[in-house]
Design a protein around this motif. Structure first.
Motif, mmCIF file in Angstrom:
data_model
loop_
_atom_site.group_PDB
_atom_site.id
_atom_site.type_symbol
_atom_site.label_atom_id
_atom_site.label_comp_id
_atom_site.label_asym_id
_atom_site.label_seq_id
_atom_site.Cartn_x
_atom_site.Cartn_y
_atom_site.Cartn_z
ATOM 1 N N ASP A 63 -29.397 33.197 -3.138
ATOM 2 C CA ASP A 63 -29.538 33.344 -4.592
ATOM 3 C C ASP A 63 -29.323 34.805 -5.008
ATOM 4 N N ARG A 68 -36.226 34.303 -10.509
ATOM 5 C CA ARG A 68 -37.052 35.403 -9.978
ATOM 6 C C ARG A 68 -38.536 35.044 -10.010
ATOM 7 N N ASN A 112 -29.696 35.982 -7.907
ATOM 8 C CA ASN A 112 -30.666 36.388 -8.928
ATOM 9 C C ASN A 112 -31.885 37.088 -8.330
ATOM 10 N N SER A 123 -31.739 33.324 -14.678
ATOM 11 C CA SER A 123 -31.947 34.391 -13.693
ATOM 12 C C SER A 123 -33.420 34.799 -13.623
#
Length: 595
Positions: free
Chosen positions: A376, A479, A378, A475
């Motif tokens: 990922d 996280r 992000n 995004s």
């Protein structure tokens, strides 16, 4: 003298006989006399060492020549037998092949069944346009069905919100006019292909060129999606694509099923199309005034009755689909049962109980390639089940991004739409008690003003302990999934829910209420065996929720137990493969009417 003469005369005769015997194998090989070698070969022969000794002890050259001749006879006989055997095998094989070649053409070959044709009709689809979980399902499921051999296609409105990066890949097919009562409305068809799936976009600037995806639930909104439903059906003849199954999703596409049965069933190409309706959230049904809907859809009064689309003298799009669909599905097995009760049935539980035989619950899945902490982009740091060291770094980075205190407190994430359905009212009631337990909250979402004000106030009141971003961002969401220790979902009801599955993928332990898909996907933690995927509570109240939070904090303080829970979470898999097989089975059942 006479004795010596006799011995001399006898020797040549004996040698002549031996020479004659030596020539016998050659005759046997050519087929003049096969019995002589057979007799010679049948005689028991001494072992090689004994033969050598016998040859060495031969009393005369004549005896040695006889032994040598016998050995040659045996070798020649074995060679002849091998040649005969090989020749026989080849003849048998040739005969079998010839017989098979004669038989095979006579066996009737069943013609290969053409691929199953399915058309998804939905109001949103990731990655083109997304407001919720519906887009995730319509974006992921068709690609998996395609890999399994289904000819699946998707039909959507061409919203102004669809970005240029996708519009530039579209090509124009045709346009036509859709009769809407006393007027006709333009409809263009654009298409593109992604992951092997063909997408059709229905273009009408008046209805879909607006600055929003969904507006107020009034008659104008009803007209937008009545047009979409009717245009989707009319588009089939212009595309020359008549699916085996029309699969409509939620109320925005529900009228495709009702109109198909009420107005298109006498058209030959449409009469054999089977239909499936998927309920993603029964609370939203599409209820509009009868007079306006009749004006634009020309629904005759015979079709406007309690058994079809009539709902307290209005038109109910969802009820129309539930009345006419060959199969009804929901996005989890538990929700399929819940909506047949008065508590969750939204005044349609009677109809759903009546059609309970046709109601099926199929749990949604997620795209594990899309939500992969190992790749990922992000995340500030990537990690995996084999090496989770990056998760602690993600937690510290998330605290920095959200301006949260850096200590040993468990960090709890919330990513949601701000509506009462999501259990935000019991979070509101328990906000002070949650802070007393020493946790931190990182919140992402938007929606009802009441809850936006709640989290705005809480961020001020508990600065460094609660932080909220009143928006939506994929995004930032990833996280939060990657950096949180726990993920809170105390939903009043949840048809499926994908956030808890995504959280597990990132090693974040869900705290959920046992309802709908949350109950189907999250096994409660057992501290005695170490089994489980999260922490659950049954009753919808803040005290039960706080109890689940307490159990989560207790497990968090036990580092070994917590590491085991993280491994459990990251080892769980909720892919679309199993669900796609269930859909294919159901498609075939309704296509061939195997009920």
């Amino acid at each position: 003298m006479s004795t010596k003469k006799t011995e001399t005369t006898t020797a040549p005769k004996t040698e002549a006989k031996a020479a004659a015997k030596a020539k016998a194998p050659a005759k046997a090989k050519t087929g003049t006399k096969a019995k002589a070698p057979a007799k010679a070969a049948a005689k028991p022969q001494p072992a090689p060492e004994k033969k050598k000794a016998a040859a060495g002890k031969a009393s005369s050259p004549v005896e040695a020549a006889a032994i040598k001749a016998a050995e040659e006879v045996k070798i020649n006989a074995e060679e002849a037998a091998m040649e005969i055997k090989q020749d026989t095998v080849e003849k048998v094989k040739d005969t079998a092949v010839e017989a098979a070649e004669e038989i095979v053409p006579q066996i009737p070959v069943e013609p290969q069944r053409p691929p199953l044709k399915v058309l998804f009709v939905a109001s949103e689809c990731a990655p083109f346009v997304k407001t919720g979980g519906l887009a995730d399902v319509v974006g992921a499921l068709p690609a998996v069905l395609k890999k399994k051999g289904v000819d699946v296609r998707v039909m959507l409105p061409l919203y102004s919100a669809i970005g240029q990066q996708y519009r530039s890949q579209m090509s124009y097919i045709t346009n036509f006019y859709v009769p809407m009562g006393w007027r006709s409305q333009y409809c263009g068809i654009m298409t593109m292909e992604k992951d092997g799936v063909i997408y059709y976009f229905l273009d009408n600037e008046y209805y879909f060129g607006r600055s929003y995806i969904y507006g107020e639930c009034n008659n104008e909104e009803g007209e937008r999606f009545a047009f979409f439903s009717k245009a989707a059906l009319d588009a089939l003849r212009h595309l020359n694509f008549y699916p085996d199954v029309l699969h409509a999703h939620d109320w925005q596409a529900a009228m495709t099923i009702a109109l198909l049965r009420m107005q298109y069933s006498n058209i030959w190409e449409y009469r054999d199309i089977a239909t499936m309706y998927t309920i993603h959230n029964l609370r939203y049904q599409g209820i509009f005034g009868w007079e306006h809907m009749n004006d634009i859809l020309n629904i005759d009064k015979a079709s406007f009755n309690f058994d079809t689309i009539e709902y307290f003298k209005d038109v109910n799009f969802t009820k129309g689909a539930l009345s006419f669909a060959n199969a009804i599905t929901t996005v989890s097995p538990t929700y399929a049962k819940e909506i047949q009760t008065a508590q969750y049935g939204e005044n349609l539980d009677g109809l759903l109980r009546k059609r309970s035989w046709d109601v099926h619950g199929i749990l949604n899945g997620i795209d594990e390639d899309l939500f992969n902490p190992e790749t990922d982009s992000n995340l500030p740091f990537n990690f995996s089940a084999a090496d989770i060291s990056g998760k602690a770094k993600c937690k510290e980075a998330l605290r920095t991004e959200f301006w949260l205190d850096k200590d040993d407190s468990p960090l709890v994430g919330i990513v949601t739409r701000f509506t009462g359905q999501k259990g935000l009212d019991i979070i509101e009631y328990a906000i002070d008690a949650l802070m007393e337990k020493g946790i931190q909250l990182a919140v992402l979402g938007s929606g009802d003003t009441r809850y936006e004000h709640l989290f705005s106030w809480a961020s001020w009141r508990y600065g460094g302990r609660i932080a909220a971003r009143l928006t939506y961002s994929n995004s930032i969401a990833n996280r939060i999934y990657g950096g949180s220790d726990m993920f809170l979902m105390p939903s009043q009801f949840e048809p499926c829910g994908l956030a808890q599955m995504i959280a597990l993928r990132y090693g974040t332990l869900p705290i959920v209420r046992e309802t709908g898909g949350l109950k189907d996907s999250i096994t409660p933690y057992n501290k005695f065996t170490g089994e489980g995927l999260g922490f659950t509570f049954a009753n919808y109240n803040h005290l039960d929720m706080l109890g689940a939070v307490d159990r989560a904090i207790e497990a968090y303080r036990n580092k070994d137990a917590w590491q085991k829970l993280i491994q459990n979470a990251m080892g769980a898999h909720f892919t679309w493969d199993i669900s796609a097989d269930e859909y294919i089975n159901l498609y075939n059942r309704i296509k061939y009417r195997k009920y």
